[in-house]
Design a protein around this motif. Structure first.
Motif, PDB file in Angstrom:
ATOM      1  N   GLN A  37       0.821  -1.206   0.000  1.00  0.00           N
ATOM      2  CA  GLN A  37       0.000   0.000   0.000  1.00  0.00           C
ATOM      3  C   GLN A  37       0.860   1.262   0.000  1.00  0.00           C
ATOM      4  OE1 GLN A  37      -3.573   0.204  -0.133  1.00  0.00           O
ATOM      5  NE2 GLN A  37      -3.043  -1.823  -0.897  1.00  0.00           N
ATOM      6  N   ALA A  38       1.957   1.228   0.738  1.00  0.00           N
ATOM      7  CA  ALA A  38       2.851   2.383   0.780  1.00  0.00           C
ATOM      8  C   ALA A  38       3.466   2.641  -0.587  1.00  0.00           C
ATOM      9  CB  ALA A  38       3.945   2.165   1.823  1.00  0.00           C
ATOM     10  N   MET A  39       3.876   1.581  -1.281  1.00  0.00           N
ATOM     11  CA  MET A  39       4.474   1.742  -2.606  1.00  0.00           C
ATOM     12  C   MET A  39       3.443   2.254  -3.600  1.00  0.00           C
ATOM     13  SD  MET A  39       7.437   1.564  -3.889  1.00  0.00           S
ATOM     14  CE  MET A  39       8.062   1.917  -5.534  1.00  0.00           C
ATOM     15  N   ARG A  40       2.225   1.757  -3.479  1.00  0.00           N
ATOM     16  CA  ARG A  40       1.154   2.224  -4.364  1.00  0.00           C
ATOM     17  C   ARG A  40       0.909   3.726  -4.142  1.00  0.00           C
ATOM     18  NH1 ARG A  40      -3.596  -0.459  -6.321  1.00  0.00           N
ATOM     19  NH2 ARG A  40      -4.602   0.960  -7.784  1.00  0.00           N
ATOM     20  N   PHE A  41       0.886   4.147  -2.881  1.00  0.00           N
ATOM     21  CA  PHE A  41       0.690   5.551  -2.553  1.00  0.00           C
ATOM     22  C   PHE A  41       1.855   6.388  -3.082  1.00  0.00           C
ATOM     23  CE2 PHE A  41       1.075   9.270   0.146  1.00  0.00           C
ATOM     24  CZ  PHE A  41      -0.236   9.723   0.240  1.00  0.00           C
ATOM     25  N   PHE A  42       3.067   5.871  -2.948  1.00  0.00           N
ATOM     26  CA  PHE A  42       4.250   6.592  -3.411  1.00  0.00           C
ATOM     27  C   PHE A  42       4.196   6.846  -4.911  1.00  0.00           C
ATOM     28  CE2 PHE A  42       8.679   6.349  -5.045  1.00  0.00           C
ATOM     29  CZ  PHE A  42       9.184   7.487  -4.449  1.00  0.00           C
ATOM     30  N   ILE A  43       3.843   5.814  -5.665  1.00  0.00           N
ATOM     31  CA  ILE A  43       3.824   5.925  -7.125  1.00  0.00           C
ATOM     32  C   ILE A  43       2.646   6.762  -7.614  1.00  0.00           C
ATOM     33  CG2 ILE A  43       3.531   4.615  -9.262  1.00  0.00           C
ATOM     34  CD1 ILE A  43       5.135   2.351  -7.940  1.00  0.00           C
ATOM     35  N   ASP A  44       1.475   6.534  -7.030  1.00  0.00           N
ATOM     36  CA  ASP A  44       0.255   7.180  -7.520  1.00  0.00           C
ATOM     37  C   ASP A  44       0.050   8.596  -6.990  1.00  0.00           C
ATOM     38  OD1 ASP A  44      -0.232   4.849  -8.851  1.00  0.00           O
ATOM     39  OD2 ASP A  44      -1.799   4.125  -7.488  1.00  0.00           O
ATOM     40  N   VAL A  45       0.589   8.880  -5.798  1.00  0.00           N
ATOM     41  CA  VAL A  45       0.315  10.171  -5.167  1.00  0.00           C
ATOM     42  C   VAL A  45       1.587  11.002  -4.964  1.00  0.00           C
ATOM     43  CG1 VAL A  45      -0.666  11.338  -3.150  1.00  0.00           C
ATOM     44  CG2 VAL A  45      -1.706   9.214  -3.993  1.00  0.00           C
ATOM     45  N   SER A  46       2.581  10.430  -4.276  1.00  0.00           N
ATOM     46  CA  SER A  46       3.747  11.228  -3.877  1.00  0.00           C
ATOM     47  C   SER A  46       4.561  11.731  -5.060  1.00  0.00           C
ATOM     48  CB  SER A  46       4.642  10.416  -2.939  1.00  0.00           C
ATOM     49  OG  SER A  46       4.056  10.288  -1.677  1.00  0.00           O
ATOM     50  N   ILE A  47       4.941  10.822  -5.963  1.00  0.00           N
ATOM     51  CA  ILE A  47       5.782  11.237  -7.093  1.00  0.00           C
ATOM     52  C   ILE A  47       5.085  12.304  -7.934  1.00  0.00           C
ATOM     53  CG2 ILE A  47       6.792  10.483  -9.272  1.00  0.00           C
ATOM     54  CD1 ILE A  47       7.727   7.970  -7.943  1.00  0.00           C
ATOM     55  N   PRO A  48       3.827  12.103  -8.373  1.00  0.00           N
ATOM     56  CA  PRO A  48       3.173  13.166  -9.154  1.00  0.00           C
ATOM     57  C   PRO A  48       3.034  14.468  -8.373  1.00  0.00           C
ATOM     58  CG  PRO A  48       1.975  11.090  -9.374  1.00  0.00           C
ATOM     59  CD  PRO A  48       2.989  10.883  -8.283  1.00  0.00           C
ATOM     60  N   MET A  49       2.769  14.376  -7.068  1.00  0.00           N
ATOM     61  CA  MET A  49       2.551  15.566  -6.257  1.00  0.00           C
ATOM     62  C   MET A  49       3.804  16.431  -6.191  1.00  0.00           C
ATOM     63  SD  MET A  49       0.990  15.684  -2.389  1.00  0.00           S
ATOM     64  CE  MET A  49       2.375  14.826  -1.630  1.00  0.00           C
ATOM     65  N   TYR A  50       4.953  15.816  -6.022  1.00  0.00           N
ATOM     66  CA  TYR A  50       6.200  16.569  -5.914  1.00  0.00           C
ATOM     67  C   TYR A  50       6.768  16.935  -7.288  1.00  0.00           C
ATOM     68  CZ  TYR A  50       6.497  16.072  -0.874  1.00  0.00           C
ATOM     69  OH  TYR A  50       6.242  16.170   0.463  1.00  0.00           O
ATOM     70  N   SER A  51       6.593  16.057  -8.253  1.00  0.00           N
ATOM     71  CA  SER A  51       7.219  16.290  -9.563  1.00  0.00           C
ATOM     72  C   SER A  51       6.636  17.489 -10.286  1.00  0.00           C
ATOM     73  CB  SER A  51       7.069  15.039 -10.440  1.00  0.00           C
ATOM     74  OG  SER A  51       7.737  13.938  -9.874  1.00  0.00           O
TER      75      SER A  51
END
Length: 425
Positions: A37-51
């Motif tokens: 779940q953490a990896m899914r959140f990282f890929i789907d939310v964190s990376i786009p949010m910061y990038s």
């Protein structure tokens, strides 16, 4: 007369009723559920949010790219902790409340998971310190803890920076670590950004340990890459560090302004004024024009104003310089706060405003006697930062700090920053 019903047969022809399950009413999660779940959140939310807010490619972006495998995170509890913190931040943002436990958001399960993973991460970190593991790995685990504490209002984030300096000292210092473990520069760079900021906005008697590093140590780490939350030119950042050291030395040693300290102030001021924003270059990629020169001019003005506000008058004098007509400034504090505010307004058109939080922290300290309209604009910008999806608690800190400082009628730097403050968004 009613006849009795026929006897029931033990071999009924009707379908057998299913046996009641003796399984519990809940199912335990698979062992790797939280990691997935953490990896899914990282890929789907964190990376786009910061990038989406990046203005130039940097080493941090290259480390984590879309499609990253979970194996890029060598310690999963720390990774889960960081992603859980992100979820807590977004839940707090949705309700417009500070990131702080006990806000009644119905996310107590996330807070519990967060602190469980934090406890495990701290135990893991201490184990590797005791075993004298690779310093790069240890510093990375310190960053896991530091990065989440920076988001939480009232957290003991400075303790992790002090731990960072202790680890660097334990392994022989900056040069020794980089010679043997060159990849450790990544983590050292991240910590240096926050140490620089923490030192600026802390009272002279509550410093974090940057004074243990030589200027050569700083220069071997700072120019590693462009840091998206503090895009300050190396020459200006070095001047900020030297201003802080001068401020601290005069305050803690209780020495009078001597020829030596005056000479030091003139040297720093000359280097800062001689810096030419239009010719800013680094060994790493920096933003394109017009943002490049705007960013450089803004940090230069903020650094000069920091010196004017924080140093004793005799040491601040060399930083004052002259105005556009070449005339000596009668009130450099008012002059440079106007220049800085103008540059902030121009720069924010090209990048997210939260990246300018260091400049806002200096500007707010200069506005104790400023016009009410300017104070209102500063608070408006800070409220805009506070509700951005990818910021730490810097804006929240300043919103709590500035109104009280302005109302006090005081103007000294350490009247504003009388305690350590996390001002980076």
């Amino acid at each position: 007369m009613v006849s009795a019903p026929p006897p029931r047969s033990d071999k009924s022809t009707s379908p057998a009723a299913p046996a009641l399950s003796r399984a519990p009413f809940y199912q335990t999660e698979p062992p790797d559920w939280n990691s997935t779940q953490a990896m899914r959140f990282f890929i789907d939310v964190s990376i786009p949010m910061y990038s989406k807010f990046q203005v130039v490619e940097n080493a941090y972006d290259l480390a984590f790219v879309p499609g990253s495998h979970i194996s890029v995170f060598p310690y999963l509890p720390g990774f889960i902790m960081m992603m859980t913190c992100q979820r807590i931040k977004l839940a707090s943002l949705a309700k417009n409340v500070p990131v702080k436990r006990g806000q009644g958001l119905g996310i107590e399960h996330l807070w519990q998971m967060f602190y469980d993973q934090m406890a495990e991460t701290m135990a893991h970190l201490n184990k590797h310190i005791n075993e004298r593991s690779r310093p790069g790995y240890i510093i990375s685990r310190i960053i896991d803890l530091l990065s989440v504490e920076l988001a939480i209002v009232g957290s003991p984030w400075r303790a992790h920076l002090q731990g960072f300096f202790a680890v660097v000292s334990l392994y022989g210092g900056v040069a020794s670590i980089l010679k043997t473990w060159p990849r450790a520069v990544f983590g050292m760079h991240y910590c240096l950004m926050y140490v620089d900021l923490a030192s600026s906005f802390s009272a002279a008697l509550t410093q974090t340990g940057l004074d243990a590093w030589s200027i050569e140590d700083v220069l071997s780490v700072y120019p590693f890459t462009f840091y998206f939350e503090f895009g300050c030119p190396t020459k200006v950042a070095l001047a900020i560090i030297r201003i802080t050291r001068l401020r601290v030395s005069v305050a803690t040693e209780k020495i009078a302004v001597t020829e030596a300290t005056s000479s030091n102030a003139y040297e720093i001021a000359k280097a800062l004024h001689d810096f030419e924003p239009e010719k800013w270059t680094e060994s790493y990629p920096i933003p394109d024009e017009p943002l490049r020169a705007l960013l450089a001019r803004m940090f230069q003005a903020a650094a000069i104003l920091y010196a004017v506000l924080s140093l004793p008058p005799k040491l601040a004098q060399p930083f004052a310089g002259v105005d556009e007509k070449g005339e000596t400034l009668s009130n450099p504090r008012v002059y440079y706060r106007r220049i800085l505010f103008e540059l902030i307004e121009q720069t924010k058109a090209y990048m997210k405003i939260s990246v300018l939080s260091w400049a806002f922290a200096v500007l707010g300290a200069a506005y104790s006697d400023g016009p009410e309209e300017g104070k209102a604009r500063i608070l408006h910008h800070l409220r805009t930062m506070e509700v951005m999806e990818n910021v730490e608690c810097g804006a929240t800190t300043m919103l709590g700090l500035f109104p009280d400082f302005w109302a006090s009628g005081k103007t000294r730097w350490e009247d504003c920053y009388y305690k350590p403050c996390q001002v980076l968004c």
